[in-house]
Design an enzyme around this catalytic site. Structure first.
Site, PDB file in Angstrom:
ATOM      1  N   LYS A   1       0.839  -1.206   0.000  1.00  0.00           N
ATOM      2  CA  LYS A   1       0.000   0.000   0.000  1.00  0.00           C
ATOM      3  C   LYS A   1       0.872   1.254   0.000  1.00  0.00           C
ATOM      4  O   LYS A   1       0.643   2.186  -0.774  1.00  0.00           O
ATOM      5  CB  LYS A   1      -0.882  -0.003   1.262  1.00  0.00           C
ATOM      6  CG  LYS A   1      -1.498   1.352   1.591  1.00  0.00           C
ATOM      7  CD  LYS A   1      -2.333   1.314   2.857  1.00  0.00           C
ATOM      8  CE  LYS A   1      -1.608   1.529   4.148  1.00  0.00           C
ATOM      9  NZ  LYS A   1      -1.364   2.920   4.550  1.00  0.00           N
ATOM     10  N   ASN A   2       1.867   1.290   0.892  1.00  0.00           N
ATOM     11  CA  ASN A   2       2.630   2.527   1.055  1.00  0.00           C
ATOM     12  C   ASN A   2       3.637   2.772  -0.064  1.00  0.00           C
ATOM     13  O   ASN A   2       4.257   3.836  -0.123  1.00  0.00           O
ATOM     14  CB  ASN A   2       3.317   2.552   2.425  1.00  0.00           C
ATOM     15  CG  ASN A   2       2.296   2.759   3.536  1.00  0.00           C
ATOM     16  OD1 ASN A   2       1.147   3.124   3.272  1.00  0.00           O
ATOM     17  ND2 ASN A   2       2.700   2.518   4.772  1.00  0.00           N
TER      18      ASN A   2
ATOM     19  N   CYS B   1      -3.971  13.072  13.242  1.00  0.00           N
ATOM     20  CA  CYS B   1      -4.701  11.809  13.132  1.00  0.00           C
ATOM     21  C   CYS B   1      -4.481  11.011  14.393  1.00  0.00           C
ATOM     22  O   CYS B   1      -3.814  11.460  15.309  1.00  0.00           O
ATOM     23  CB  CYS B   1      -4.299  11.044  11.881  1.00  0.00           C
ATOM     24  SG  CYS B   1      -2.754  10.190  12.044  1.00  0.00           S
TER      25      CYS B   1
ATOM     26  N   ARG C   1       1.329  14.780  13.251  1.00  0.00           N
ATOM     27  CA  ARG C   1       1.773  14.542  11.875  1.00  0.00           C
ATOM     28  C   ARG C   1       1.770  15.786  10.987  1.00  0.00           C
ATOM     29  O   ARG C   1       1.030  15.869  10.009  1.00  0.00           O
ATOM     30  CB  ARG C   1       0.943  13.424  11.242  1.00  0.00           C
ATOM     31  CG  ARG C   1       1.044  12.131  12.006  1.00  0.00           C
ATOM     32  CD  ARG C   1       0.344  10.997  11.333  1.00  0.00           C
ATOM     33  NE  ARG C   1       1.034  10.485  10.173  1.00  0.00           N
ATOM     34  CZ  ARG C   1       0.549   9.511   9.399  1.00  0.00           C
ATOM     35  NH1 ARG C   1      -0.620   8.993   9.672  1.00  0.00           N
ATOM     36  NH2 ARG C   1       1.219   9.090   8.367  1.00  0.00           N
TER      37      ARG C   1
ATOM     38  N   ASP D   1       5.232   0.695  11.902  1.00  0.00           N
ATOM     39  CA  ASP D   1       3.998   0.067  11.419  1.00  0.00           C
ATOM     40  C   ASP D   1       3.873  -1.402  11.852  1.00  0.00           C
ATOM     41  O   ASP D   1       2.865  -2.047  11.548  1.00  0.00           O
ATOM     42  CB  ASP D   1       3.902   0.164   9.885  1.00  0.00           C
ATOM     43  CG  ASP D   1       3.638   1.592   9.431  1.00  0.00           C
ATOM     44  OD1 ASP D   1       3.261   2.429  10.270  1.00  0.00           O
ATOM     45  OD2 ASP D   1       3.817   1.868   8.224  1.00  0.00           O
TER      46      ASP D   1
ATOM     47  N   ARG E   1      -8.428  -0.565   4.949  1.00  0.00           N
ATOM     48  CA  ARG E   1      -7.530   0.434   4.340  1.00  0.00           C
ATOM     49  C   ARG E   1      -6.182  -0.190   3.979  1.00  0.00           C
ATOM     50  O   ARG E   1      -5.496   0.306   3.092  1.00  0.00           O
ATOM     51  CB  ARG E   1      -7.273   1.592   5.324  1.00  0.00           C
ATOM     52  CG  ARG E   1      -8.477   2.456   5.559  1.00  0.00           C
ATOM     53  CD  ARG E   1      -8.105   3.649   6.388  1.00  0.00           C
ATOM     54  NE  ARG E   1      -7.111   4.469   5.710  1.00  0.00           N
ATOM     55  CZ  ARG E   1      -6.678   5.623   6.138  1.00  0.00           C
ATOM     56  NH1 ARG E   1      -7.147   6.119   7.258  1.00  0.00           N
ATOM     57  NH2 ARG E   1      -5.767   6.297   5.473  1.00  0.00           N
TER      58      ARG E   1
HETATM   59  C1  EPZ Z   1       4.607   6.951   6.227  1.00  0.00           C
HETATM   60  O1  EPZ Z   1       3.893   8.044   6.768  1.00  0.00           O
HETATM   61  C2  EPZ Z   1       3.638   5.795   6.158  1.00  0.00           C
HETATM   62  N1  EPZ Z   1       2.515   6.164   5.322  1.00  0.00           N
HETATM   63  C3  EPZ Z   1       3.165   5.441   7.562  1.00  0.00           C
HETATM   64  O2  EPZ Z   1       2.351   4.291   7.476  1.00  0.00           O
HETATM   65  C4  EPZ Z   1       4.386   5.113   8.431  1.00  0.00           C
HETATM   66  O3  EPZ Z   1       3.971   4.883   9.761  1.00  0.00           O
HETATM   67  C5  EPZ Z   1       5.380   6.277   8.405  1.00  0.00           C
HETATM   68  O4  EPZ Z   1       5.726   6.607   7.029  1.00  0.00           O
HETATM   69  C6  EPZ Z   1       6.672   5.992   9.156  1.00  0.00           C
HETATM   70  O5  EPZ Z   1       7.301   4.863   8.606  1.00  0.00           O
HETATM   71  C7  EPZ Z   1       2.629   6.066   3.993  1.00  0.00           C
HETATM   72  O6  EPZ Z   1       3.664   5.696   3.462  1.00  0.00           O
HETATM   73  C8  EPZ Z   1       1.435   6.406   3.176  1.00  0.00           C
HETATM   74  P1  EPZ Z   1       6.853  10.294   8.115  1.00  0.00           P
HETATM   75  P2  EPZ Z   1       4.493   9.524   6.696  1.00  0.00           P
HETATM   76  O7  EPZ Z   1       6.774  11.555   7.334  1.00  0.00           O
HETATM   77  O8  EPZ Z   1       5.243   9.669   5.431  1.00  0.00           O
HETATM   78  C9  EPZ Z   1       7.029  13.654  11.526  1.00  0.00           C
HETATM   79  C10 EPZ Z   1       0.464   2.931   7.952  1.00  0.00           C
HETATM   80  O9  EPZ Z   1      -0.030   2.401   8.989  1.00  0.00           O
HETATM   81  N2  EPZ Z   1       6.927  14.644  10.434  1.00  0.00           N
HETATM   82  O10 EPZ Z   1       8.013   9.398   7.890  1.00  0.00           O
HETATM   83  O11 EPZ Z   1       3.394  10.460   6.995  1.00  0.00           O
HETATM   84  C11 EPZ Z   1       5.774  12.819  11.678  1.00  0.00           C
HETATM   85  O12 EPZ Z   1       4.799  13.474  12.442  1.00  0.00           O
HETATM   86  C12 EPZ Z   1       1.001   4.336   7.976  1.00  0.00           C
HETATM   87  O13 EPZ Z   1       0.500   2.346   6.858  1.00  0.00           O
HETATM   88  C13 EPZ Z   1       7.030  15.998  10.731  1.00  0.00           C
HETATM   89  O14 EPZ Z   1       7.188  16.393  11.889  1.00  0.00           O
HETATM   90  O15 EPZ Z   1       5.499   9.465   7.924  1.00  0.00           O
HETATM   91  C14 EPZ Z   1       6.330  11.578  12.330  1.00  0.00           C
HETATM   92  O16 EPZ Z   1       6.461  11.790  13.708  1.00  0.00           O
HETATM   93  C15 EPZ Z   1       0.701   5.092   9.212  1.00  0.00           C
HETATM   94  N3  EPZ Z   1       6.956  16.893   9.696  1.00  0.00           N
HETATM   95  C16 EPZ Z   1       7.720  11.435  11.707  1.00  0.00           C
HETATM   96  O17 EPZ Z   1       8.028  12.720  11.185  1.00  0.00           O
HETATM   97  C17 EPZ Z   1       6.799  16.500   8.399  1.00  0.00           C
HETATM   98  O18 EPZ Z   1       6.723  17.364   7.519  1.00  0.00           O
HETATM   99  C18 EPZ Z   1       7.825  10.426  10.561  1.00  0.00           C
HETATM  100  O19 EPZ Z   1       6.749  10.648   9.651  1.00  0.00           O
HETATM  101  C19 EPZ Z   1       6.707  15.133   8.112  1.00  0.00           C
HETATM  102  C20 EPZ Z   1       6.781  14.220   9.151  1.00  0.00           C
END
Ligand code: EPZ
Length: 427
Positions: free
Chosen positions: A22-23, A123, A128, A313, A405
């Site tokens: 999915k991701n 969320c 996030r 995850d 999902r």
């Molecule tokens: C991806 O989310 C995945 N989603 C998530 O999977 C996964 O948990 C996550 O990466 C971490 O591996 C998809 O790929 C669609 P991040 P993403 O940006 O890209 C902070 C699932 O269950 N952050 O790596 O949104 C953020 O809040 C889902 O399939 C900022 O502060 O994750 C988090 O604490 C849930 N500012 C950390 O970084 C930003 O601009 C990592 O988030 C971006 C992120």
């Protein structure tokens, strides 16, 4: 709303097919916006989030055609053609359903010089923010404004190459910037980039479309911008989180499952933990075999980290396993600030867990007990299904739409390995 009923106690065995990730699929679909030619993606999983992404892309001018029925082993094929971008706005109603919608921002501004994307809200697992996506685009020459809940990005003369140094690793920001940099003028560098297998998959697809990217699989990506990208066909990488989830299903039931259409290299961090707990994880010609020669798993400490570390995850799923372990396990979540919502529900099933800040001390219980439970996100929900497989008696997992999902035909795949699990249709 549908529910899932599990009658626990069956030892799982057999063969279980793993779907495309999915991701990986979501950013790959967004990448179709970068070209007026057709992008063909195979091994597409059949999931609600894929439908949400299609619904987001259609009004932007992308024609979407899906072939195949997603039956076991086949996967589906999707063709996406953005011959002409009809609109550059991703509205609130679609974005709020799925945070990954923010991934259209980079491609739209790179191709059209402008984009308006609703800001995703917080969320269930944390606030996030998307600040890294926005700052990164500014480094590539975009002007960004926040207005009425929308990000408005403009680059009337097109994006230009630049250096983006991420202060910490973000999967989504790396993906957005990587796509945008492909059409920027000149060279871009993404430093401290994420290197999850889904990023590698996206980069490989972009290269097949004509992008020039160096450093794939490392934390420094160098991109030479090109004027246009073209058609490509790409097979989506197997879902490592689905692989890991069913590996835990085998472990938690003392079972023996061969996960096929996947690769052991995608779950190395999980493999190390399972191995330390006495579970055998071995490569087979077509995937991974998980079996339990020593019976009950031993407690092992786990800390989530960006890839190649242990994935956030899989944190809820490994916690369900450790809740049944011999001994104790300290589980520490370092990626999201609020990703322990499964704890109170697991405790209702008899788990012994104490949360201290970002760590949870899990003391293995002799026997979990079935209960009605619900969760507020995808991975938390599936951890309750796993706990239900090991529990005595009946577990009803509510809010199945979370599972839909991210897990294709979950109950079918588990039932084929001997689980007593069924979907109870609403009304
Ligand atoms: C991806 O989310 C995945 N989603 C998530 O999977 C996964 O948990 C996550 O990466 C971490 O591996 C998809 O790929 C669609 P991040 P993403 O940006 O890209 C902070 C699932 O269950 N952050 O790596 O949104 C953020 O809040 C889902 O399939 C900022 O502060 O994750 C988090 O604490 C849930 N500012 C950390 O970084 C930003 O601009 C990592 O988030 C971006 C992120």
């Amino acid at each position: 709303m549908d529910r899932i009923r599990i009658r626990g106690g069956n030892r799982l065995s057999g063969t279980l097919p793993i779907s495309g990730a999915k991701n990986a699929a979501l950013p790959l679909m967004a990448a179709a916006l970068l070209t007026d030619k057709t992008l063909t993606l195979s091994n597409l999983p059949y999931l609600a989030d894929i439908t949400s992404m299609s619904n987001l892309l259609l009004p932007l001018g992308v024609s979407v055609s899906v072939n195949g029925n997603g039956s076991a082993r086949a996967g589906r094929v999707i063709e996406l053609t953005a011959a002409r971008i009809a609109d550059t706005t991703a509205p609130y109603d679609l974005v709020r359903k799925m945070r990954a919608s923010i991934l259209v921002l980079g491609p739209l501004v790179a191709r059209c010089g402008e984009a308006q994307v609703s800001l995703p809200g917080g969320c269930a697992i944390g606030t996030r923010p998307v600040d890294l996506h926005l700052k990164g685009l500014e480094h590539l020459g975009a002007e960004i404004e926040l207005d009425s809940g929308y990000v408005r990005a403009k680059a009337p003369k097109g994006l230009r190459g630049g250096q983006v140094v991420f202060p910490f690793v973000s999967v989504g920001a790396t993906e957005n910037l990587l796509m945008a940099a492909c059409l920027a003028k000149g060279e871009s560098q993404l430093v401290n980039a994420a290197r999850e297998p889904e990023i590698v998959d996206l980069a490989r697809c972009l290269v097949a479309m004509g992008a020039k990217i160096d450093g794939i699989g490392t934390d420094k990506l160098t991109v030479q911008g090109v004027d246009r990208l073209g058609a490509a066909s790409h097979r989506i990488v197997p879902d490592r989180i689905e692989t890991g989830t069913y590996a835990v299903a085998a472990a938690i039931t003392g079972g023996d499952i061969e996960l096929v259409d996947t690769e052991i290299g995608l779950i190395e961090a999980l493999g190390e933990i399972l191995d330390a707990g006495g579970i055998s994880v071995t490569a087979t010609g077509r995937g991974v075999r998980v079996s339990c020669p020593n019976g009950r798993v031993r407690g092992v400490d786990v800390m989530t980290e960006p890839f190649p570390g242990f994935p956030t995850d899989l944190q809820a799923q490994i916690m369900a396993l450790m809740a049944t372990a011999d001994g104790a396990a300290m589980i520490t979540e370092t990626i999201f600030e609020n990703r322990f919502m499964h704890v109170p529900e697991l405790m209702r099933m008899g788990a012994n867990i104490n949360v201290h800040g970002a760590s949870a001390m899990v003391r293995g219980a002799k026997q979990l007990k079935g209960a009605p439970v619900m969760a507020t996100d995808l991975r938390a929900s599936v951890s309750l299904v796993l706990a239900g497989l090991a529990a005595e008696g009946e577990t009803i997992v509510n809010r199945v739409y979370h599972l839909d999902r991210g897990y294709e035909r979950l109950e079918e795949k588990l039932a084929a390995c001997g689980a007593d699990v069924e979907r109870l249709k609403s009304g």
